[in-house]
Design a protein around this motif. Structure first.
Motif, PDB file in Angstrom:
ATOM      1  N   GLU A   1      13.427  -0.855   5.444  1.00 57.79           N
ATOM      2  CA  GLU A   1      13.909   0.126   4.469  1.00 57.79           C
ATOM      3  C   GLU A   1      14.156  -0.528   3.116  1.00 57.79           C
ATOM      4  OE1 GLU A   1      15.103  -0.229   7.507  1.00 57.79           O
ATOM      5  OE2 GLU A   1      14.771   1.697   8.516  1.00 57.79           O
ATOM      6  N   ASP A   2      14.775  -1.717   3.124  1.00 62.41           N
ATOM      7  CA  ASP A   2      15.027  -2.419   1.875  1.00 62.41           C
ATOM      8  C   ASP A   2      13.719  -2.882   1.212  1.00 62.41           C
ATOM      9  OD1 ASP A   2      17.730  -2.026   1.923  1.00 62.41           O
ATOM     10  OD2 ASP A   2      18.215  -3.999   2.766  1.00 62.41           O
ATOM     11  N   SER A   3      12.746  -3.254   2.038  1.00 63.73           N
ATOM     12  CA  SER A   3      11.437  -3.639   1.488  1.00 63.73           C
ATOM     13  C   SER A   3      10.744  -2.436   0.859  1.00 63.73           C
ATOM     14  CB  SER A   3      10.558  -4.258   2.585  1.00 63.73           C
ATOM     15  OG  SER A   3      11.034  -5.528   2.961  1.00 63.73           O
ATOM     16  N   ILE A   4      10.899  -1.285   1.475  1.00 64.36           N
ATOM     17  CA  ILE A   4      10.321  -0.055   0.914  1.00 64.36           C
ATOM     18  C   ILE A   4      10.986   0.262  -0.415  1.00 64.36           C
ATOM     19  CG2 ILE A   4      10.121   2.454   1.222  1.00 64.36           C
ATOM     20  CD1 ILE A   4       9.880   1.852   4.275  1.00 64.36           C
ATOM     21  N   LYS A   5      12.323   0.155  -0.458  1.00 62.36           N
ATOM     22  CA  LYS A   5      13.045   0.420  -1.707  1.00 62.36           C
ATOM     23  C   LYS A   5      12.575  -0.521  -2.817  1.00 62.36           C
ATOM     24  CE  LYS A   5      17.264   2.029   0.614  1.00 62.36           C
ATOM     25  NZ  LYS A   5      18.671   1.678   0.970  1.00 62.36           N
TER      26      LYS A   5
ATOM     27  N   ALA B   1       8.333   7.189   8.974  1.00 61.62           N
ATOM     28  CA  ALA B   1       9.618   7.894   8.903  1.00 61.62           C
ATOM     29  C   ALA B   1      10.562   7.213   7.918  1.00 61.62           C
ATOM     30  CB  ALA B   1      10.248   7.959  10.295  1.00 61.62           C
ATOM     31  N   ALA B   2      10.524   5.885   7.873  1.00 61.18           N
ATOM     32  CA  ALA B   2      11.382   5.152   6.940  1.00 61.18           C
ATOM     33  C   ALA B   2      10.966   5.435   5.494  1.00 61.18           C
ATOM     34  CB  ALA B   2      11.302   3.654   7.230  1.00 61.18           C
ATOM     35  N   ILE B   3       9.662   5.513   5.250  1.00 61.08           N
ATOM     36  CA  ILE B   3       9.191   5.865   3.905  1.00 61.08           C
ATOM     37  C   ILE B   3       9.689   7.261   3.533  1.00 61.08           C
ATOM     38  CG2 ILE B   3       7.177   6.323   2.462  1.00 61.08           C
ATOM     39  CD1 ILE B   3       5.610   4.324   4.141  1.00 61.08           C
ATOM     40  N   SER B   4       9.599   8.182   4.487  1.00 61.84           N
ATOM     41  CA  SER B   4      10.061   9.553   4.242  1.00 61.84           C
ATOM     42  C   SER B   4      11.533   9.566   3.877  1.00 61.84           C
ATOM     43  CB  SER B   4       9.819  10.422   5.485  1.00 61.84           C
ATOM     44  OG  SER B   4       8.453  10.467   5.833  1.00 61.84           O
ATOM     45  N   LYS B   5      12.322   8.790   4.609  1.00 62.17           N
ATOM     46  CA  LYS B   5      13.766   8.753   4.380  1.00 62.17           C
ATOM     47  C   LYS B   5      14.097   8.174   3.011  1.00 62.17           C
ATOM     48  CE  LYS B   5      18.036   6.790   6.295  1.00 62.17           C
ATOM     49  NZ  LYS B   5      18.614   5.945   7.381  1.00 62.17           N
ATOM     50  N   VAL B   6      13.432   7.093   2.661  1.00 62.15           N
ATOM     51  CA  VAL B   6      13.746   6.413   1.405  1.00 62.15           C
ATOM     52  C   VAL B   6      13.203   7.172   0.195  1.00 62.15           C
ATOM     53  CG1 VAL B   6      13.366   4.300   0.065  1.00 62.15           C
ATOM     54  CG2 VAL B   6      13.880   4.139   2.507  1.00 62.15           C
ATOM     55  N   SER B   7      12.000   7.724   0.335  1.00 62.45           N
ATOM     56  CA  SER B   7      11.342   8.363  -0.809  1.00 62.45           C
ATOM     57  C   SER B   7      11.690   9.834  -0.972  1.00 62.45           C
ATOM     58  CB  SER B   7       9.829   8.230  -0.678  1.00 62.45           C
ATOM     59  OG  SER B   7       9.341   9.036   0.401  1.00 62.45           O
ATOM     60  N   GLY B   8      12.105  10.465   0.126  1.00 63.08           N
ATOM     61  CA  GLY B   8      12.369  11.901   0.067  1.00 63.08           C
ATOM     62  C   GLY B   8      11.109  12.743   0.214  1.00 63.08           C
ATOM     63  N   LYS B   9       9.968  12.087   0.471  1.00 59.76           N
ATOM     64  CA  LYS B   9       8.699  12.794   0.656  1.00 59.76           C
ATOM     65  C   LYS B   9       8.228  12.585   2.092  1.00 59.76           C
ATOM     66  CE  LYS B   9       3.938  13.123  -0.986  1.00 59.76           C
ATOM     67  NZ  LYS B   9       2.930  12.661  -1.977  1.00 59.76           N
TER      68      LYS B   9
ATOM     69  N   GLY C   1       0.811  -1.215   0.000  1.00 57.41           N
ATOM     70  CA  GLY C   1       0.000   0.000   0.000  1.00 57.41           C
ATOM     71  C   GLY C   1       0.841   1.260   0.000  1.00 57.41           C
ATOM     72  N   LEU C   2       2.061   1.150  -0.500  1.00 57.47           N
ATOM     73  CA  LEU C   2       3.007   2.264  -0.428  1.00 57.47           C
ATOM     74  C   LEU C   2       2.539   3.488  -1.223  1.00 57.47           C
ATOM     75  CD1 LEU C   2       5.634   2.976   0.924  1.00 57.47           C
ATOM     76  CD2 LEU C   2       6.860   2.036  -1.025  1.00 57.47           C
ATOM     77  N   ALA C   3       1.921   3.256  -2.378  1.00 58.79           N
ATOM     78  CA  ALA C   3       1.456   4.389  -3.187  1.00 58.79           C
ATOM     79  C   ALA C   3       0.435   5.216  -2.421  1.00 58.79           C
ATOM     80  CB  ALA C   3       0.857   3.880  -4.499  1.00 58.79           C
ATOM     81  N   THR C   4      -0.466   4.536  -1.741  1.00 55.83           N
ATOM     82  CA  THR C   4      -1.476   5.233  -0.943  1.00 55.83           C
ATOM     83  C   THR C   4      -0.831   5.961   0.232  1.00 55.83           C
ATOM     84  OG1 THR C   4      -3.131   3.571  -1.534  1.00 55.83           O
ATOM     85  CG2 THR C   4      -3.591   4.943   0.391  1.00 55.83           C
ATOM     86  N   ALA C   5       0.157   5.314   0.855  1.00 53.52           N
ATOM     87  CA  ALA C   5       0.853   5.938   1.983  1.00 53.52           C
ATOM     88  C   ALA C   5       1.571   7.208   1.558  1.00 53.52           C
ATOM     89  CB  ALA C   5       1.841   4.944   2.592  1.00 53.52           C
ATOM     90  N   LEU C   6       2.165   7.195   0.369  1.00 49.60           N
ATOM     91  CA  LEU C   6       2.867   8.376  -0.120  1.00 49.60           C
ATOM     92  C   LEU C   6       1.901   9.521  -0.403  1.00 49.60           C
ATOM     93  CD1 LEU C   6       5.434   6.656  -2.485  1.00 49.60           C
ATOM     94  CD2 LEU C   6       6.003   8.098  -0.512  1.00 49.60           C
ATOM     95  N   GLU C   7       0.675   9.172  -0.755  1.00 45.63           N
ATOM     96  CA  GLU C   7      -0.304  10.215  -1.098  1.00 45.63           C
ATOM     97  C   GLU C   7      -1.054  10.738   0.121  1.00 45.63           C
ATOM     98  OE1 GLU C   7      -4.027  10.997  -4.211  1.00 45.63           O
ATOM     99  OE2 GLU C   7      -2.942   9.080  -4.212  1.00 45.63           O
ATOM    100  N   TYR C   8      -1.429   9.813   1.021  1.00 46.66           N
ATOM    101  CA  TYR C   8      -2.285  10.208   2.148  1.00 46.66           C
ATOM    102  C   TYR C   8      -1.631  10.033   3.512  1.00 46.66           C
ATOM    103  CZ  TYR C   8      -5.868   9.862  -1.477  1.00 46.66           C
ATOM    104  OH  TYR C   8      -6.596  10.014  -2.623  1.00 46.66           O
ATOM    105  N   GLY C   9      -0.434   9.440   3.552  1.00 46.04           N
ATOM    106  CA  GLY C   9       0.182   9.114   4.825  1.00 46.04           C
ATOM    107  C   GLY C   9      -0.162   7.692   5.228  1.00 46.04           C
ATOM    108  N   VAL C  10       0.520   7.194   6.240  1.00 53.33           N
ATOM    109  CA  VAL C  10       0.249   5.855   6.760  1.00 53.33           C
ATOM    110  C   VAL C  10      -0.931   5.935   7.712  1.00 53.33           C
ATOM    111  CG1 VAL C  10       1.157   3.923   8.107  1.00 53.33           C
ATOM    112  CG2 VAL C  10       2.665   5.167   6.538  1.00 53.33           C
ATOM    113  N   VAL C  11      -1.937   5.097   7.493  1.00 52.06           N
ATOM    114  CA  VAL C  11      -3.124   5.093   8.340  1.00 52.06           C
ATOM    115  C   VAL C  11      -3.278   3.710   8.953  1.00 52.06           C
ATOM    116  CG1 VAL C  11      -5.618   5.431   8.442  1.00 52.06           C
ATOM    117  CG2 VAL C  11      -4.238   6.809   6.878  1.00 52.06           C
ATOM    118  N   GLY C  12      -3.590   3.650  10.224  1.00 52.69           N
ATOM    119  CA  GLY C  12      -3.788   2.371  10.886  1.00 52.69           C
ATOM    120  C   GLY C  12      -4.344   2.571  12.274  1.00 52.69           C
TER     121      GLY C  12
END
Length: 281
Positions: free
Chosen positions: A274-278, A206-214, A147-158
């Motif tokens: 982090e590697d899974s996100i990449k 935070a890991a998504i932010s670090k890897v994606s730059g967003k 669900g990474l695309a959604t997380a990048l657009e709306y943030g992580v929700v849970g």
């Protein structure tokens, strides 16, 4: 011979890919509902046998001459116990020497509703008289990164609050299953399989932010609201409720363990989030 159930599924296929590194192809049996889905494995020499979790006769036929079985838990939540009962019965009738079952982390104490069918299956194994080993898998990292695309657009929700998640890549769990299947003396063992480094969903964001730059943030919501969000995203209501329950279970420690069984079995550190996100990006 070693038989893998659910061989066309994501985990089963990865297990076979690992076994091909150590085991002659003709000693691997891929049991699958639709053989056409894994025709390429037949070209490699793997034995393809048609079998359906709900068809006992097909399972008995598929297991002829088989020494070990990897029972990959069925994906049909609510029907798993009867389906697994069929596999276990077939294995006993065929004289299988070992069943390895992909259960759930800390099944006997887990707060997750998903654990109920796994516990019932573990009990069936204990009652069967067939030697068995439990592979109690933690959460797949892909459960989140898909669900990474959604997380990048709306943030992580849970609704996991600050609960820690000891996830690992699906490939890590597959490598562990393959390792157990080729080892001797596995009957009676219980492996609690998790990633080496746990994280909260805030740390995941935070890991998504670090890897994606967003910049990505985590939004914790009540269980009922999270269920509605999942239904709105297209998931069936029952499945959405199970996922939300799992998040609540995570908040209670249900998806955390400091076990090193997984990295020990595969002989390397588990795949970092982090590697899974990449990989997902």
């Amino acid at each position: 011979m070693i038989l893998i159930t659910g061989a066309s599924g994501q985990l089963g296929r990865l297990v076979i890919d690992n076994l091909l590194n150590t085991t002659p192809a003709n000693q691997i049996v891929a049991a699958v509902r639709n053989p056409e889905k894994i025709a390429d494995l037949a070209e490699k020499g793997v034995q393809i046998r048609q079998a359906d979790y709900s068809d006992l006769d097909s399972l008995v036929a598929a297991m002829q001459g088989v020494e070990k079985v990897l029972l990959v838990s069925s994906s049909e939540v609510g029907q798993r116990v009867e389906q697994h009962r069929n596999v276990i019965h077939a294995a006993k009738e065929a004289g299988v020497a070992l069943i390895a079952y992909t259960s759930i982390l800390n099944a006997d104490t887990s707060p997750l509703i998903l654990a109920k069918e796994h516990v019932a299956t573990e009990n069936l194994l204990a009652e069967s008289g067939v030697p068995y080993v439990l592979l109690r898998n933690g959460w797949y990292s892909e459960n989140y990164t898909m669900g990474l695309a959604t997380a990048l657009e709306y943030g992580v929700v849970g609704c996991a609050e600050d609960g820690k998640l000891s996830t690992a890549a699906r490939a890590d769990y597959a490598a562990a299953a393959a390792a157990v299947l080729v080892k001797d003396g596995q009957a009676g063992k219980v492996y609690e399989l998790v990633g080496d480094n746990a994280f909260t969903l805030s740390e995941y964001a935070a890991a998504i932010s670090k890897v994606s730059g967003k910049t990505v943030t985590y939004h914790n919501v009540p269980e009922a609201e999270y269920t509605k969000i999942l239904v709105g995203a297209g998931l069936p209501e029952g499945f959405a409720a199970v996922l939300a329950d799992s998040e609540v279970g995570a908040s209670q420690g249900g998806l955390f363990s400091d076990s090193k069984d997984l990295s020990t079995l595969i002989g390397r550190p588990t795949t970092s989030i982090e590697d899974s996100i990449k990989a997902a990006l």
